[in-house]
Design a protein around this motif. Structure first.
Motif: not given
Length: 629
Positions: A268-271, A297-299, A305-307
């Motif tokens: 996710s960080y790389r994206m 990141l939503t799907p 909270n995590g997003r």
């Protein structure tokens, strides 16, 4: 070489310090006193008593750090290899044995006759495993000895006062949870219910009160209802436990596991870095890029909270790197993008929030088969378009400014170079996500239902070791899965006992509006949700309304998915920060280092609240065209 010292046998034989004194000596140390009593009880058999005379060396610098010591009587001084002496600041020394250091860093010399307790390194390792905070505290203690000054890390209570006592609302909640079931049992005969249905209604009333007043964690009331129903034997066990065998439960487990791998692998960080480095250097594209980051990141990350936690650091970095005026309009506009991207489309994407699976699990089986990931997204497309339009136009007019930002793409490129090529776990996360996406889109061809595709993906991650055992235990939200299984079982029992039909007959006016004047029903629901949200959390609001209204939808011929989607959309409305847990995360970051103007942000959020209602109304013609209304 270490001087000879007398060592008492381990505890359990004839010791010179009685157990009571030993226990008191351990608890007198302020750091050990914070440890759990169970871990201290396990420690006792390995504690030894040592006595040495004045002037003897307890240990020398560069010797192996084999023991941690607690001073019981006498005086000890610590001497560095350079000859600097330090008086013992605490009743403990030899903290090196509780750290990653292999050797002692000072000499420890008895100034007078000394009695002390010695704890082996292995025993300290076990104690730290049971009490992780202890390691940091002991490092500060070691640093205090080396510096000659008492150093202490800032405790959580120093930055935030702990709540003490029981609030009036909590007392009132427990009182109501105790009295309301009794009232239901006492007056329930007037409803003409069978005894089993009446008892379950009493159980359900206590469950709802626990949710409304937040008396315990969200998942506990559902488990209470399950246990109470099983003990009383009101329905067959497969009915009340059906939530743990439902498609929604299986889909939620698979998605949570995939989200764990995506985050922990660094994908996710790389994206996000890859997206930002491709953006043109204008405010519009920075706003759009940050929005897209949260949206992508939503799907994948099934919690707002995590997003927010993932995207907020990029918002902070962008404000600093673009040299934007803190609390200015440009920075506040980016805050809107950060929060909106992470939370705005939660209702439109099945896997975006855990509570979506709760609504999914309450749908009739035929609707669960139909409204899978892609169909759910398409049915909510008009609502998404309205929110995007209002969000973009509102942000443009409310936050217009003359600042000229510049994104340092060289730094982003350096970060990507530092990450290197895609790692094996990142590839596994990508393949897992692609497998799920392609499988769901082509489900009409291969006829395999998405929950089973998700389970196959989960099995693959476990089989290949991509999802590690520790991550499966600690990163996957098992409490939510208990919550989901509980609420699904409650609704199954509700329907099994015929309470849904009773509810439909008890609310003829609301049911009539649902059937004959659906737009007015939506407005009434909007008002009801806003009143509930003053005190009830988002998830509890969704669950309570879905459990009550979805059975009514079936009775009055309204598509249950449409009603569930509307509940999800409108339950996201909040006007005050305390009403939204994931905004509180952004607010906390802003309090520590102010980046955006909160008043302007909240005014914009109020606009988006009414945009949600407009999005629902705008979707009605589209749903009619699809034959859903």
């Amino acid at each position: 070489m270490q001087s000879e010292i007398s060592i008492a046998p381990p505890i359990g034989s004839d010791t010179q310090i009685k157990n009571k004194t030993l226990i008191e000596s351990l608890l007198e140390d302020e750091l050990l006193a914070k440890c759990s009593y169970q871990s201290l009880a396990r420690l006792l058999p390995q504690v030894s008593e040592k006595h040495i005379g004045a002037g003897q060396i307890i240990y020398a610098a560069s010797e192996s750090a084999t023991h941690f010591y607690l001073l019981v009587a006498g005086n000890v001084k610590l001497v560095s290899p350079q000859g600097r002496e330090a008086a013992l600041l605490h009743g403990r020394f030899g903290e090196e044995a509780a750290s990653d250091a292999d050797h002692y860093m000072t000499d420890a010399i008895a100034v007078s006759d000394v009695s002390m307790l010695a704890i082996p390194r292995s025993a300290m390792a076990s104690l730290i495993d049971a009490n992780p905070v202890l390691k940091t505290d002991l490092l500060f203690s070691l640093a205090s000895h080396l510096s000659g000054e008492k150093l202490q890390r800032k405790s959580a209570s120093a930055s935030k006062k702990e709540e003490t006592g029981t609030s009036v609302a909590t007392i009132a909640g427990w009182l109501l949870a105790s009295v309301l079931p009794l009232l239901v049992l006492y007056r329930g005969n007037e409803l003409g219910l069978e005894r089993g249905a009446l008892i379950f209604l009493a159980i359900f009333s206590a469950t709802v009160v626990m949710w409304v007043f937040s008396l315990v964690d969200d998942y506990i009331p559902g488990l209470f209802a399950l246990v109470a129903t099983l003990v009383t034997g009101l329905v067959p066990a497969p009915v009340i436990l059906s939530g743990f065998a439902s498609d929604g439960f299986l889909m939620a487990l698979s998605t949570l596991a995939l989200g764990t791998v995506v985050v922990t692998s660094g994908l996710s960080y790389r994206m996000m870095l890859s997206l930002l480095i491709r953006l043109p250097n204008t405010q519009f594209w920075h706003f759009t890029g940050l929005m897209l980051t949260g949206t992508l990141l939503t799907p994948i990350i099934p919690t707002a909270n995590g997003r927010v936690v993932l995207v907020a650091p990029f918002f902070s970095d962008m404000v600093d790197n673009l040299n934007l005026k803190r609390q200015g309009r440009a920075a506040t506009k980016l805050a809107v993008a950060c929060f909106g991207g992470a939370s705005m489309f939660s209702a439109m994407i099945l896997t975006s929030k855990s509570v979506n699976f709760a609504v999914f699990g309450l749908l009739p089986p035929q609707l669960q088969d139909h409204f899978q990931w892609l169909t759910w997204l398409l049915a909510g497309a008009v609502a998404a378009a309205v929110l995007i339009l209002v969000n973009g136009i509102g942000a443009y007019f409310l936050f217009r400014n003359q600042e000229l930002p510049h994104l340092p793409k060289e730094r982003l490129a350096e970060q990507l170079r530092l990450l290197g090529k895609l790692k094996n776990r990142e590839w596994a996360a990508l393949i897992g996500a692609a497998f799920m996406l392609i499988g769901i889109v082509t489900s009409s061809i291969h006829k395999v239902q998405p929950p089973w595709l998700g389970f196959a993906m989960l099995f693959g991650l476990l089989l290949c070791g991509t999802l590690r055992k520790k991550e499966l235990k600690e990163k996957v939200d098992w409490t939510f899965l208990l919550y989901l299984g509980g609420i699904t079982g409650i609704v199954a029992t509700f329907n099994y006992l015929g309470l849904d039909a009773l509810l439909g007959s008890a609310l003829p006016g609301l049911g009539a509006y649902m059937r004959t004047n659906f737009p007015l029903f939506i407005l009434i629901l909007f008002v009801v949700i806003n009143v509930m949200r003053l005190a009830v959390p988002i998830n509890a609001t969704v669950v309570i309304l879905a459990a009550v209204l979805l059975p009514l939808a079936e009775i009055h011929g309204v598509n249950a998915w449409v009603l569930g989607f509307i509940i999800l959309m409108l339950s996201e409305i909040w006007f005050m920060p305390y009403q939204c847990s994931y905004y509180l995360q952004l607010q906390e970051m802003n309090r520590e280092s102010p980046l955006y103007d909160e008043k302007s942000f909240l005014r914009f959020n109020a606009l988006m609240n009414f945009a949600r209602l407009a999005a629902v109304y705008a979707s009605l013609p589209f749903w009619k065209m699809l034959g859903m209304l």
